[in-house]
Design a protein around this motif. Structure first.
Motif, PDB file in Angstrom:
ATOM      1  N   ILE A 179     -58.016  51.582 -44.286  1.00  0.00           N
ATOM      2  CA  ILE A 179     -57.858  50.368 -43.472  1.00  0.00           C
ATOM      3  C   ILE A 179     -58.789  49.269 -43.971  1.00  0.00           C
ATOM      4  O   ILE A 179     -58.383  48.105 -44.090  1.00  0.00           O
ATOM      5  CB  ILE A 179     -58.100  50.686 -41.976  1.00  0.00           C
ATOM      6  CG1 ILE A 179     -56.960  51.538 -41.431  1.00  0.00           C
ATOM      7  CG2 ILE A 179     -58.248  49.402 -41.173  1.00  0.00           C
ATOM      8  CD1 ILE A 179     -57.195  52.065 -40.032  1.00  0.00           C
ATOM      9  N   THR A 180     -60.032  49.627 -44.299  1.00  0.00           N
ATOM     10  CA  THR A 180     -60.986  48.648 -44.824  1.00  0.00           C
ATOM     11  C   THR A 180     -60.496  48.080 -46.149  1.00  0.00           C
ATOM     12  O   THR A 180     -60.546  46.869 -46.372  1.00  0.00           O
ATOM     13  CB  THR A 180     -62.377  49.295 -45.002  1.00  0.00           C
ATOM     14  OG1 THR A 180     -62.805  49.821 -43.750  1.00  0.00           O
ATOM     15  CG2 THR A 180     -63.382  48.296 -45.513  1.00  0.00           C
ATOM     16  N   VAL A 188     -57.379  47.906 -47.266  1.00  0.00           N
ATOM     17  CA  VAL A 188     -56.200  47.072 -47.011  1.00  0.00           C
ATOM     18  C   VAL A 188     -56.625  45.733 -46.424  1.00  0.00           C
ATOM     19  O   VAL A 188     -56.137  44.677 -46.845  1.00  0.00           O
ATOM     20  CB  VAL A 188     -55.203  47.807 -46.071  1.00  0.00           C
ATOM     21  CG1 VAL A 188     -54.134  46.851 -45.570  1.00  0.00           C
ATOM     22  CG2 VAL A 188     -54.579  48.986 -46.784  1.00  0.00           C
ATOM     23  N   PHE A 189     -57.541  45.754 -45.468  1.00  0.00           N
ATOM     24  CA  PHE A 189     -58.015  44.518 -44.860  1.00  0.00           C
ATOM     25  C   PHE A 189     -58.662  43.599 -45.896  1.00  0.00           C
ATOM     26  O   PHE A 189     -58.404  42.396 -45.925  1.00  0.00           O
ATOM     27  CB  PHE A 189     -59.006  44.828 -43.738  1.00  0.00           C
ATOM     28  CG  PHE A 189     -59.579  43.603 -43.093  1.00  0.00           C
ATOM     29  CD1 PHE A 189     -58.820  42.825 -42.243  1.00  0.00           C
ATOM     30  CD2 PHE A 189     -60.889  43.216 -43.354  1.00  0.00           C
ATOM     31  CE1 PHE A 189     -59.343  41.687 -41.660  1.00  0.00           C
ATOM     32  CE2 PHE A 189     -61.424  42.084 -42.782  1.00  0.00           C
ATOM     33  CZ  PHE A 189     -60.653  41.316 -41.926  1.00  0.00           C
ATOM     34  N   LEU A 190     -59.509  44.149 -46.756  1.00  0.00           N
ATOM     35  CA  LEU A 190     -60.170  43.338 -47.789  1.00  0.00           C
ATOM     36  C   LEU A 190     -59.164  42.778 -48.782  1.00  0.00           C
ATOM     37  O   LEU A 190     -59.282  41.636 -49.231  1.00  0.00           O
ATOM     38  CB  LEU A 190     -61.240  44.166 -48.503  1.00  0.00           C
ATOM     39  CG  LEU A 190     -62.477  44.489 -47.680  1.00  0.00           C
ATOM     40  CD1 LEU A 190     -63.397  45.423 -48.453  1.00  0.00           C
ATOM     41  CD2 LEU A 190     -63.211  43.220 -47.286  1.00  0.00           C
ATOM     42  N   THR A 191     -58.160  43.565 -49.131  1.00  0.00           N
ATOM     43  CA  THR A 191     -57.145  43.098 -50.072  1.00  0.00           C
ATOM     44  C   THR A 191     -56.305  41.984 -49.467  1.00  0.00           C
ATOM     45  O   THR A 191     -56.007  40.981 -50.116  1.00  0.00           O
ATOM     46  CB  THR A 191     -56.231  44.270 -50.489  1.00  0.00           C
ATOM     47  OG1 THR A 191     -57.035  45.309 -51.046  1.00  0.00           O
ATOM     48  CG2 THR A 191     -55.208  43.810 -51.510  1.00  0.00           C
ATOM     49  N   ILE A 192     -55.927  42.115 -48.207  1.00  0.00           N
ATOM     50  CA  ILE A 192     -55.093  41.105 -47.544  1.00  0.00           C
ATOM     51  C   ILE A 192     -55.879  39.824 -47.299  1.00  0.00           C
ATOM     52  O   ILE A 192     -55.352  38.718 -47.421  1.00  0.00           O
ATOM     53  CB  ILE A 192     -54.532  41.652 -46.215  1.00  0.00           C
ATOM     54  CG1 ILE A 192     -53.514  42.745 -46.503  1.00  0.00           C
ATOM     55  CG2 ILE A 192     -53.893  40.561 -45.380  1.00  0.00           C
ATOM     56  CD1 ILE A 192     -53.034  43.475 -45.263  1.00  0.00           C
ATOM     57  N   SER A 193     -57.159  39.945 -46.967  1.00  0.00           N
ATOM     58  CA  SER A 193     -57.939  38.755 -46.614  1.00  0.00           C
ATOM     59  C   SER A 193     -58.364  37.940 -47.826  1.00  0.00           C
ATOM     60  O   SER A 193     -58.792  36.808 -47.680  1.00  0.00           O
ATOM     61  CB  SER A 193     -59.175  39.156 -45.801  1.00  0.00           C
ATOM     62  OG  SER A 193     -60.051  39.926 -46.607  1.00  0.00           O
ATOM     63  N   CYS A 194     -58.248  38.473 -49.010  1.00  0.00           N
ATOM     64  CA  CYS A 194     -58.607  37.708 -50.209  1.00  0.00           C
ATOM     65  C   CYS A 194     -57.535  36.670 -50.492  1.00  0.00           C
ATOM     66  O   CYS A 194     -56.348  36.932 -50.395  1.00  0.00           O
ATOM     67  CB  CYS A 194     -58.734  38.631 -51.417  1.00  0.00           C
ATOM     68  SG  CYS A 194     -60.131  39.750 -51.304  1.00  0.00           S
TER      69      CYS A 194
END
Length: 84
Positions: A14-15, A17-23
């Motif tokens: 989840i972390t 995925v979140f970091l990848t999406i927020s970039c």
């Protein structure tokens, strides 16, 4: 123990995925400059028959415009520079 390991893996996924999406891409807003624009100077006065001086300059890459006027009958004044 197995549930804790699964929770840790799920949290890691989840972390990630979140970091990848927020970039987002870091586009430099200065990449769109210099730009050509229409420039208009409009000068008015409540007393158009008074001796006055008007000076303005437009400076930039490849442009250097200097306008100067000293008179008692030059107001109102409008001057346009297209695609500068």
């Amino acid at each position: 123990m197995k549930i804790i390991r699964i929770k840790k893996q799920l949290l890691a996924v989840i972390t990630l995925v979140f970091l990848t999406i927020s970039c987002s891409s870091d586009d430099d807003p200065r990449d769109n400059y210099p730009q050509n624009r229409d420039i208009t100077f409009s000068i008015t006065s409540s007393d158009n028959n008074r001796l006055s001086e008007i000076k303005y300059t437009i400076e930039g890459n490849g442009i250097n415009i200097l306008e100067s006027s000293y008179s008692d009958s030059h107001l109102p004044k409008t001057k346009s520079y297209l695609s500068q």
